[in-house]
Write a protein that holds these residues in place. Structure first.
Motif, short mmCIF file in Angstrom:
data_model
loop_
_atom_site.label_atom_id
_atom_site.label_comp_id
_atom_site.label_asym_id
_atom_site.label_seq_id
_atom_site.Cartn_x
_atom_site.Cartn_y
_atom_site.Cartn_z
N LEU A 22 10.70 36.14 28.96
CA LEU A 22 11.99 35.48 29.09
C LEU A 22 13.03 36.47 29.61
O LEU A 22 13.07 37.61 29.18
CB LEU A 22 12.46 34.92 27.75
N CYS A 23 13.86 36.00 30.52
CA CYS A 23 14.94 36.82 31.06
C CYS A 23 16.22 36.00 31.00
O CYS A 23 16.28 34.88 31.52
CB CYS A 23 14.63 37.22 32.50
N ALA A 24 17.24 36.52 30.33
CA ALA A 24 18.52 35.83 30.18
C ALA A 24 19.53 36.40 31.16
O ALA A 24 19.65 37.61 31.31
CB ALA A 24 19.03 35.99 28.75
N TYR A 25 20.25 35.52 31.83
CA TYR A 25 21.33 35.90 32.73
C TYR A 25 22.62 35.40 32.08
O TYR A 25 22.71 34.23 31.72
CB TYR A 25 21.14 35.25 34.10
N ILE A 26 23.57 36.30 31.89
CA ILE A 26 24.80 35.93 31.20
C ILE A 26 26.02 36.40 31.98
O ILE A 26 25.97 37.37 32.72
CB ILE A 26 24.84 36.51 29.76
N GLN A 27 27.11 35.67 31.77
CA GLN A 27 28.38 36.02 32.39
C GLN A 27 29.46 35.96 31.32
O GLN A 27 29.54 35.00 30.57
CB GLN A 27 28.72 35.03 33.51
N GLY A 28 30.25 37.02 31.24
CA GLY A 28 31.42 37.00 30.38
C GLY A 28 31.37 37.85 29.13
O GLY A 28 32.40 38.13 28.56
N ASP A 66 20.28 28.51 41.88
CA ASP A 66 19.08 28.92 42.61
C ASP A 66 18.34 29.95 41.77
O ASP A 66 18.59 31.15 41.85
CB ASP A 66 19.48 29.50 43.97
N ARG A 67 17.45 29.47 40.94
CA ARG A 67 16.73 30.34 40.00
C ARG A 67 15.89 31.40 40.70
O ARG A 67 15.72 32.50 40.20
CB ARG A 67 15.87 29.50 39.06
N LYS A 68 15.36 31.07 41.87
CA LYS A 68 14.53 32.03 42.62
C LYS A 68 15.35 33.19 43.17
O LYS A 68 14.82 34.25 43.44
CB LYS A 68 13.80 31.32 43.75
N ALA A 69 16.65 32.99 43.33
CA ALA A 69 17.51 34.04 43.90
C ALA A 69 18.16 34.92 42.84
O ALA A 69 18.88 35.86 43.16
CB ALA A 69 18.60 33.39 44.76
N LEU A 70 17.90 34.63 41.55
CA LEU A 70 18.45 35.48 40.49
C LEU A 70 17.82 36.86 40.59
O LEU A 70 16.61 36.98 40.85
CB LEU A 70 18.18 34.86 39.11
N PRO A 71 18.59 37.92 40.39
CA PRO A 71 18.05 39.28 40.54
C PRO A 71 17.03 39.62 39.45
O PRO A 71 17.12 39.13 38.32
CB PRO A 71 19.28 40.17 40.43
N ALA A 72 16.08 40.44 39.81
CA ALA A 72 15.08 40.92 38.84
C ALA A 72 15.79 41.80 37.82
O ALA A 72 16.75 42.51 38.17
CB ALA A 72 13.98 41.69 39.54
N PRO A 73 15.35 41.77 36.57
CA PRO A 73 15.98 42.64 35.58
C PRO A 73 15.70 44.10 35.92
O PRO A 73 14.66 44.44 36.46
CB PRO A 73 15.31 42.25 34.26
N ASP A 74 16.67 44.94 35.59
CA ASP A 74 16.52 46.38 35.83
C ASP A 74 15.65 46.92 34.71
O ASP A 74 16.08 47.02 33.58
CB ASP A 74 17.89 47.06 35.82
N GLY A 75 14.40 47.27 35.03
CA GLY A 75 13.46 47.74 34.01
C GLY A 75 13.87 49.04 33.36
O GLY A 75 13.46 49.36 32.28
N ALA A 76 14.73 49.80 34.01
CA ALA A 76 15.17 51.08 33.46
C ALA A 76 16.56 50.91 32.87
O ALA A 76 17.51 51.53 33.30
CB ALA A 76 15.16 52.15 34.54
N ALA A 77 16.65 50.06 31.86
CA ALA A 77 17.94 49.80 31.22
C ALA A 77 18.49 51.08 30.62
O ALA A 77 17.77 51.87 30.03
CB ALA A 77 17.78 48.74 30.14
N GLY A 78 19.75 51.28 30.78
CA GLY A 78 20.38 52.45 30.18
C GLY A 78 20.13 53.74 30.94
O GLY A 78 20.18 54.81 30.36
N GLN A 79 19.85 53.66 32.23
CA GLN A 79 19.57 54.86 33.00
C GLN A 79 20.74 55.83 32.99
O GLN A 79 20.55 57.03 33.09
CB GLN A 79 19.24 54.50 34.45
N GLU A 80 21.98 55.29 32.88
CA GLU A 80 23.13 56.18 32.90
C GLU A 80 23.15 57.11 31.69
O GLU A 80 23.79 58.14 31.70
CB GLU A 80 24.44 55.38 32.99
#
Length: 182
Positions: A22-28, A66-80
């Motif tokens: 599951l991948c959640a996309y959120i705004q706000g 457009d669900r197919k155009a949603l960006p892939a999750p960044d697998g390296a979360a917290g790289q900063e």
């Protein structure tokens, strides 16, 4: 969407890592806040493995998401805030995480569950730790200390318990049935 501060949200199933997640996309609202709030009301298996904050939503010509155009999750979360392993135990453990989570590099303060881990992946991680380090890490310790740094300290405290793989049964034409099969 019921959480305060979340303007829009969508959850889809992605198979980028080879298995459905599951991948959640959120705004706000901050994705870490959303994950923490969901953890209070949902069982662990229902919490998305990945959270992506998004400002503009891709729309189809008919005005739908457009669900197919949603960006892939960044697998390296917290790289900063990446912190490299400091010793051999942390290096080996980080490598095991990368194998199980199928993304990397993994820093010592990265959270296993923020990186896409869940209970099944935690079980796979425990098995690999047993094989690599010769210790049996309880599953509860992965949940209690979900960082490389935390698990490395658990591994150092445990007594050695040799890894023993289950041996395959000898080849026969028929086998006895178990009580559950009866």
């Amino acid at each position: 969407r019921n959480l305060e501060g979340v303007q829009e949200a969508a959850v889809i199933t992605r198979t980028d890592s080879g298995e459905a997640e599951l991948c959640a996309y959120i705004q706000g609202r901050d994705k870490n806040d959303v994950r923490a709030q969901l953890a209070l009301v949902l069982p662990g298996y229902m919490i998305p493995a990945h959270f992506v904050q998004i400002d503009t939503w891709p729309i189809t010509p008919s005005g739908k998401l457009d669900r197919k155009a949603l960006p892939a999750p960044d697998g390296a979360a917290g790289q900063e805030s990446y912190k490299a392993p400091r010793n051999l135990t942390e290096m080996k453990l980080a490598r095991l995480w990368e194998d199980v989570l199928k993304n990397g590099p993994v820093g010592i303060t990265d959270d296993f569950f923020d990186r896409g881990g869940h209970s099944l992946k935690a079980t796979a991680l425990i098995s690999r730790i047993a094989k690599a380090f010769g210790v049996q890490v309880p599953l509860k310790d992965v949940f209690a200390r979900p960082t490389v740094e935390g698990l490395a300290s658990v591994i150092r405290e445990l007594e050695e318990s040799p890894y023993a793989a289950i041996e395959p049964a000898e080849k026969r034409d028929t086998y006895l049935v178990s009580s559950a099969q009866k």
